[in-house]
Design a protein around this motif. Sequence first.
Motif, short mmCIF file in Angstrom:
data_model
loop_
_atom_site.label_atom_id
_atom_site.label_comp_id
_atom_site.label_asym_id
_atom_site.label_seq_id
_atom_site.Cartn_x
_atom_site.Cartn_y
_atom_site.Cartn_z
N LEU A 234 -26.08 53.98 30.15
CA LEU A 234 -26.15 52.65 29.53
C LEU A 234 -27.47 51.95 29.88
O LEU A 234 -27.96 51.08 29.16
CB LEU A 234 -24.97 51.79 30.00
N PHE A 235 -28.05 52.34 31.01
CA PHE A 235 -29.31 51.74 31.47
C PHE A 235 -30.50 52.66 31.20
O PHE A 235 -31.53 52.23 30.72
CB PHE A 235 -29.20 51.39 32.96
N LEU A 236 -30.34 53.94 31.51
CA LEU A 236 -31.46 54.88 31.33
C LEU A 236 -31.87 55.02 29.87
O LEU A 236 -33.06 55.04 29.56
CB LEU A 236 -31.06 56.27 31.84
N PHE A 275 -42.89 53.05 36.54
CA PHE A 275 -42.12 53.98 37.37
C PHE A 275 -40.65 53.63 37.26
O PHE A 275 -40.29 52.52 36.82
CB PHE A 275 -42.56 53.90 38.84
N LEU A 276 -39.83 54.58 37.65
CA LEU A 276 -38.40 54.31 37.76
C LEU A 276 -38.01 54.42 39.22
O LEU A 276 -38.33 55.41 39.89
CB LEU A 276 -37.59 55.32 36.93
N GLY A 277 -37.35 53.38 39.73
CA GLY A 277 -36.83 53.41 41.10
C GLY A 277 -35.40 53.91 41.06
O GLY A 277 -34.60 53.47 40.23
N LEU A 338 -32.34 63.40 40.68
CA LEU A 338 -33.79 63.44 40.43
C LEU A 338 -34.15 64.55 39.43
O LEU A 338 -34.97 64.34 38.52
CB LEU A 338 -34.56 63.64 41.75
N THR A 339 -33.55 65.72 39.58
CA THR A 339 -33.89 66.80 38.65
C THR A 339 -33.34 66.51 37.26
O THR A 339 -33.94 66.87 36.25
CB THR A 339 -33.41 68.18 39.15
N ARG A 340 -32.22 65.83 37.19
CA ARG A 340 -31.70 65.46 35.87
C ARG A 340 -32.69 64.54 35.14
O ARG A 340 -32.94 64.71 33.94
CB ARG A 340 -30.36 64.74 36.03
N LEU A 341 -33.21 63.57 35.86
CA LEU A 341 -34.17 62.65 35.23
C LEU A 341 -35.37 63.44 34.72
O LEU A 341 -35.86 63.23 33.61
CB LEU A 341 -34.63 61.58 36.22
N HIS A 342 -35.83 64.35 35.55
CA HIS A 342 -36.99 65.18 35.21
C HIS A 342 -36.72 66.03 33.97
O HIS A 342 -37.59 66.16 33.09
CB HIS A 342 -37.29 66.06 36.43
N LYS A 343 -35.51 66.56 33.88
CA LYS A 343 -35.20 67.47 32.76
C LYS A 343 -34.80 66.75 31.48
O LYS A 343 -35.09 67.19 30.39
CB LYS A 343 -34.05 68.40 33.15
N GLU A 344 -34.06 65.63 31.63
CA GLU A 344 -33.44 65.04 30.43
C GLU A 344 -34.15 63.81 29.89
O GLU A 344 -33.81 63.34 28.81
CB GLU A 344 -31.97 64.69 30.74
N TYR A 345 -35.08 63.25 30.65
CA TYR A 345 -35.71 62.00 30.19
C TYR A 345 -37.22 62.17 30.11
O TYR A 345 -37.79 63.02 30.81
CB TYR A 345 -35.34 60.85 31.14
#
Length: 449
Positions: A234-236, A275-277, A338-345
């Motif tokens: 909902l945020f990402l 950046f994303l915190g 962290l790896t999800r963010l890297h892969k999916e966003y």
Amino acid sequence: MSFPDGFVWGAATAAYQVEGAARTDGRGPSIWDTFSGTPGKVHAGHTGEFAADHYRRFREDVAMMADLGLTGYRFSIAWPRIQPGGTGPANQAGLDFYARLIDALLEHGIEPWPTLYHWDLPQSLEDSGGWPARDTAYRFADYAALVAGALGDRVSRWTTLNEPWCSAFLGYASGEHAPGRADGEAAVRAAHHLLLGHGLAAAQLPGAGLTLNLYPVHGEPDAARRVDGLQNRLFLDPVLRGGYPADVLADLAAVTDFRHVRDGDLAVIGTPIGFLGVNYYTAHTVSSGTPDAAIAASGVPSSGAAAFPGQPVRFGSRGLPVTDMGWEIDPGGLAEVLTRLHKEYPAVPLYVTENGAAFADEVAASGVHDDDRIAYLAGHLSACQQAIEAGVDLRGYFAWSLMDNFEWSFGYSKRFGLVYVDYASQRRIPKDSARWYAAVIRSRGVMAG
Ligand code: FCB
């Protein structure tokens, strides 16, 4: 194993949790003053009125940060110090405090990482509707402009919001946090207006980031999808992908008609961020079921089903060891996030802006021996290394927290600090974890046992 050059080694706090001086230099009341002043809302009636007295002791605290070797300090600016009534011109005394703090940090070579909003909404803005009201997003943008104008010459690492999920869903749905409303529809509107405020502010603060509390979600697929949707996507998705996820909109259909989302809002919310915190403490384990039964059965209402309006989910556990908050310790979950963010966003530099643990620390004559916290931090820093080795663009880590503080509805009963605070004397006692972290920083990430 090493961390990249320039990796930021930090620690974090938030204004209401550490500053105290709640009525000093023209500060106005915030929703947390009201909430903590309301009987039954906060453990033992604790409030942030005195907290760790950081407002007066900041020079001593900055010297302590320098002793630890921190290269970044993440703190928040109290909106009610800058605009005591939530609108209008800046209160110069409030701005001056942050200017002094920032100058002290810079003198010690510590980079200031201010967050504009860590939950302390001026009470007058709550009185005129709070985050469920669209106008609050514009008031936040005004406040951001005042702060940027006054401090922007010395700060390049702005964060707009801390954990808007908590502001929206703990504040307006479960009511565990200020302002303590229990209205799921209002919470969904609040989430949108927080994001809108973020976008409006980010447009005025070049390079600004946003901090989200993200969780891996395990369990039954439909429940996990729903909780992941409300908690994370909902945020990402609106911030990084330009829109709300369709399944989340469908899940919330019984809660809201989404008429509060206007044309153009998503473009504002999608303003590019620097950046994303990521704040990470634990993972969720969920199953399908009626929320009320879930709360009664789990005995852990905090962050439970009441914060997920309209969703047939219940929260459970995997039987892992827990911290003093009852939160399961799962360092692998940080690598997962962290790896999800890297892969999916889409690519965006990442910082862990909070990670840490409460334990029931005791002061012995020989100090505070918090091996449990050292183990927690070591596990999570290893997870950061793993993520970096897997190609994640992680550029810094901020331990929560620099020192013990007011842990929201738990008051002073939970200690998250690297440094122990004896609230009666306000004496600071670095725990073993502080010394350990200082050694890790000195060796740029090599972790002794
Ligand atoms: C986070 C908050 C922070 C602190 C930690 C334990 O959700 O951002 O203020 O209370 O949890």
